[in-house]
Design an enzyme around this catalytic site. Structure first.
Site, mmCIF file in Angstrom:
data_model
loop_
_atom_site.group_PDB
_atom_site.id
_atom_site.type_symbol
_atom_site.label_atom_id
_atom_site.label_comp_id
_atom_site.label_asym_id
_atom_site.label_seq_id
_atom_site.Cartn_x
_atom_site.Cartn_y
_atom_site.Cartn_z
ATOM 1 N N HIS A 68 33.182 -0.081 14.483
ATOM 2 C CA HIS A 68 32.449 1.113 14.064
ATOM 3 C C HIS A 68 32.223 2.046 15.246
ATOM 4 O O HIS A 68 31.934 1.594 16.348
ATOM 5 C CB HIS A 68 31.060 0.733 13.530
ATOM 6 C CG HIS A 68 31.055 0.329 12.089
ATOM 7 N ND1 HIS A 68 30.104 -0.502 11.563
ATOM 8 C CD2 HIS A 68 31.883 0.672 11.064
ATOM 9 C CE1 HIS A 68 30.331 -0.665 10.266
ATOM 10 N NE2 HIS A 68 31.423 0.015 9.949
ATOM 11 N N TYR A 69 32.332 3.347 14.954
ATOM 12 C CA TYR A 69 31.820 4.327 15.910
ATOM 13 C C TYR A 69 31.062 5.372 15.106
ATOM 14 O O TYR A 69 31.663 5.959 14.205
ATOM 15 C CB TYR A 69 32.935 5.007 16.705
ATOM 16 C CG TYR A 69 32.347 5.732 17.900
ATOM 17 C CD1 TYR A 69 31.896 5.015 18.995
ATOM 18 C CD2 TYR A 69 32.189 7.112 17.893
ATOM 19 C CE1 TYR A 69 31.307 5.665 20.073
ATOM 20 C CE2 TYR A 69 31.607 7.758 18.978
ATOM 21 C CZ TYR A 69 31.175 7.032 20.057
ATOM 22 O OH TYR A 69 30.582 7.662 21.131
ATOM 23 N N GLU B 161 22.086 -19.239 14.604
ATOM 24 C CA GLU B 161 23.289 -19.292 13.764
ATOM 25 C C GLU B 161 24.422 -20.165 14.320
ATOM 26 O O GLU B 161 25.581 -19.986 13.945
ATOM 27 C CB GLU B 161 23.811 -17.875 13.491
ATOM 28 C CG GLU B 161 22.793 -16.975 12.800
ATOM 29 C CD GLU B 161 23.319 -15.603 12.464
ATOM 30 O OE1 GLU B 161 24.360 -15.485 11.807
ATOM 31 O OE2 GLU B 161 22.660 -14.622 12.880
ATOM 32 N N HIS C 276 31.823 -5.548 19.002
ATOM 33 C CA HIS C 276 32.091 -6.547 17.958
ATOM 34 C C HIS C 276 33.106 -5.958 16.986
ATOM 35 O O HIS C 276 33.219 -4.747 16.852
ATOM 36 C CB HIS C 276 30.798 -6.941 17.244
ATOM 37 C CG HIS C 276 30.047 -5.785 16.665
ATOM 38 N ND1 HIS C 276 29.165 -5.029 17.398
ATOM 39 C CD2 HIS C 276 30.077 -5.228 15.432
ATOM 40 C CE1 HIS C 276 28.661 -4.075 16.648
ATOM 41 N NE2 HIS C 276 29.210 -4.159 15.437
ATOM 42 N N VAL C 277 33.841 -6.858 16.328
ATOM 43 C CA VAL C 277 34.876 -6.411 15.393
ATOM 44 C C VAL C 277 34.509 -6.929 14.002
ATOM 45 O O VAL C 277 34.132 -8.094 13.839
ATOM 46 C CB VAL C 277 36.269 -6.945 15.806
ATOM 47 C CG1 VAL C 277 37.329 -6.545 14.775
ATOM 48 C CG2 VAL C 277 36.651 -6.428 17.191
ATOM 49 N N HIS C 278 34.594 -6.053 13.012
ATOM 50 C CA HIS C 278 34.312 -6.421 11.621
ATOM 51 C C HIS C 278 35.603 -6.928 10.979
ATOM 52 O O HIS C 278 36.659 -6.289 11.104
ATOM 53 C CB HIS C 278 33.827 -5.195 10.836
ATOM 54 C CG HIS C 278 32.588 -4.564 11.390
ATOM 55 N ND1 HIS C 278 31.374 -4.605 10.746
ATOM 56 C CD2 HIS C 278 32.366 -3.876 12.540
ATOM 57 C CE1 HIS C 278 30.465 -3.984 11.464
ATOM 58 N NE2 HIS C 278 31.041 -3.517 12.564
ATOM 59 N N SER D 184 25.761 0.331 15.068
ATOM 60 C CA SER D 184 24.292 0.253 15.128
ATOM 61 C C SER D 184 23.879 -0.533 16.366
ATOM 62 O O SER D 184 22.816 -0.299 16.934
ATOM 63 C CB SER D 184 23.727 -0.470 13.901
ATOM 64 O OG SER D 184 23.999 0.256 12.742
ATOM 65 N N ASP E 156 29.125 -12.429 8.727
ATOM 66 C CA ASP E 156 28.170 -11.342 8.851
ATOM 67 C C ASP E 156 27.023 -11.607 7.879
ATOM 68 O O ASP E 156 27.206 -12.254 6.857
ATOM 69 C CB ASP E 156 28.867 -10.018 8.461
ATOM 70 C CG ASP E 156 28.039 -8.811 8.805
ATOM 71 O OD1 ASP E 156 28.358 -8.167 9.825
ATOM 72 O OD2 ASP E 156 27.081 -8.486 8.063
ATOM 73 N N TRP F 186 19.627 -10.333 19.132
ATOM 74 C CA TRP F 186 20.195 -11.250 18.124
ATOM 75 C C TRP F 186 21.622 -11.647 18.504
ATOM 76 O O TRP F 186 22.051 -12.774 18.238
ATOM 77 C CB TRP F 186 20.144 -10.629 16.725
ATOM 78 C CG TRP F 186 21.027 -9.424 16.507
ATOM 79 C CD1 TRP F 186 20.695 -8.123 16.749
ATOM 80 C CD2 TRP F 186 22.377 -9.426 16.013
ATOM 81 N NE1 TRP F 186 21.761 -7.300 16.432
ATOM 82 C CE2 TRP F 186 22.808 -8.081 15.978
ATOM 83 C CE3 TRP F 186 23.274 -10.417 15.601
ATOM 84 C CZ2 TRP F 186 24.080 -7.701 15.548
ATOM 85 C CZ3 TRP F 186 24.538 -10.039 15.170
ATOM 86 C CH2 TRP F 186 24.923 -8.701 15.147
HETATM 87 P P1 M7G Z 1 27.448 -2.329 13.484
HETATM 88 O O1 M7G Z 1 28.808 -1.735 13.462
HETATM 89 O O2 M7G Z 1 26.752 -2.367 14.803
HETATM 90 O O3 M7G Z 1 26.509 -1.559 12.528
HETATM 91 O O4 M7G Z 1 27.621 -3.791 12.900
HETATM 92 P P2 M7G Z 1 26.165 -1.590 10.990
HETATM 93 O O5 M7G Z 1 25.055 -2.611 10.826
HETATM 94 O O6 M7G Z 1 25.654 -0.209 10.703
HETATM 95 O O7 M7G Z 1 27.416 -1.931 10.264
HETATM 96 C C1 M7G Z 1 26.729 -4.825 13.129
HETATM 97 C C2 M7G Z 1 27.021 -5.907 12.111
HETATM 98 O O8 M7G Z 1 26.257 -7.062 12.421
HETATM 99 C C3 M7G Z 1 26.645 -5.503 10.678
HETATM 100 O O9 M7G Z 1 27.726 -5.742 9.806
HETATM 101 C C4 M7G Z 1 25.414 -6.377 10.354
HETATM 102 O O10 M7G Z 1 25.343 -6.766 9.000
HETATM 103 C C5 M7G Z 1 25.644 -7.571 11.238
HETATM 104 N N1 M7G Z 1 24.415 -8.236 11.672
HETATM 105 C C6 M7G Z 1 23.289 -7.643 12.085
HETATM 106 N N2 M7G Z 1 22.405 -8.591 12.490
HETATM 107 C C7 M7G Z 1 21.077 -8.314 13.022
HETATM 108 C C8 M7G Z 1 23.014 -9.810 12.338
HETATM 109 C C9 M7G Z 1 22.598 -11.144 12.628
HETATM 110 O O11 M7G Z 1 21.521 -11.437 13.138
HETATM 111 N N3 M7G Z 1 23.518 -12.116 12.348
HETATM 112 C C10 M7G Z 1 24.748 -11.844 11.766
HETATM 113 N N4 M7G Z 1 25.556 -12.867 11.488
HETATM 114 N N5 M7G Z 1 25.147 -10.585 11.512
HETATM 115 C C11 M7G Z 1 24.289 -9.571 11.805
#
Ligand code: M7G
Length: 231
Positions: A162-163, A79, A171-173, A166, A99, A69
């Site tokens: 995150h550490y 997207e 990537h940065v939140h 997933s 997100d 993705w």
């Molecule tokens: P992460 O830190 O890998 O793990 O963050 P987490 O999901 O446990 O927080 C991945 C981030 O990508 C998360 O905030 C998800 O909501 C977001 N995310 C996941 N997917 C599959 C997608 C997507 O297809 N598109 C977008 N825009 N965000 C996604």
């Protein structure tokens, strides 16, 4: 929560302010996805440099979630119309977009992610001072883009990695400070500004330091740490 089989990964969040319900749809959902969203007891793991090399790295290499993705977003196969900002540089560039956890209807739960173009960085553990220009670029241009588009200043933004993540593609939140986003607690979130300073002070910080993270009772990685007698 619903899970369906047909499409490529589609993850949609909807926040209904009136009744306060948020739903997530994941297609297709693997068993690991289903587990991720079930309530579970969690434990803390203190992962040393050696633990990372001998336990975590082999585990994530074999069984982490697909990052297809992410590649679809970077290649504009998914997207593309949601992109808020892009720096196309192959070394320091990134794509900033909402997100899936944010429906963009209100700024209170603002949530964007900056996904880097380069594909060789899995997590915090891979970061070195060579990546400082990348991290500074995300900080500077991410803040600027969010300020321009949403009129939210950096003093109202929580920016972190995150550490364990997933998805093992750096990537940065970017979340609103007013929103207690899932996973923004001290046991999992590493502030981008701290990451930058740690790398400035100690070049091998993320290779050498013991890193602590929460893990769910049903996570196979927990079993591996248990089998190794680490918890
Ligand atoms: P992460 O830190 O890998 O793990 O963050 P987490 O999901 O446990 O927080 C991945 C981030 O990508 C998360 O905030 C998800 O909501 C977001 N995310 C996941 N997917 C599959 C997608 C997507 O297809 N598109 C977008 N825009 N965000 C996604």
């Amino acid at each position: 929560m619903q899970f369906c089989e047909e499409a490529e990964t589609v993850d949609t969040s909807r926040l209904n302010k009136r009744i306060g319900i948020k739903t997530t749809v994941i297609c297709p959902a693997t068993e690991k996805h289903v587990k991720k969203y079930l309530r579970q007891e969690t434990f803390l793991i203190n992962e040393t440099e050696d633990d990372y090399r001998s336990i975590t790295l082999p585990h994530i290499t074999q069984q982490s979630f697909s990052v297809q993705w992410v590649y679809n977003i970077l290649e504009k196969k998914a997207e593309a119309d949601r992109i808020v900002f892009e720096d196309p540089d192959p070394h320091v560039g990134f794509v900033l977009l909402p997100d899936f956890k944010w429906d963009q209807k209100q700024l209170e739960d603002l949530y964007l992610i900056a996904i880097v173009h380069r594909r060789d960085l899995k997590s915090l553990r891979d970061l070195t001072p060579d990546n400082l220009p990348l991290l500074r670029n995300i900080l500077e241009k991410g803040v600027e883009a969010i300020g321009k588009k949403y009129n939210v200043p950096s003093s109202k933004l929580r920016m972190y990695l995150h550490y364990q993540p997933s998805y093992y593609h750096i990537h940065v939140h970017f979340t609103s400070l007013d929103y207690e986003a899932p996973g923004c607690g001290v046991e999992r979130a590493h502030l981008l500004t701290d990451v930058i300073q740690n790398l400035q002070v100690q070049p091998e910080y993320y290779q050498k330091r013991t890193l602590t993270f929460p893990i769910r009772a049903d996570d196979a990685l927990l079993t591996k740490f248990r089998e190794a007698g680490k918890i």
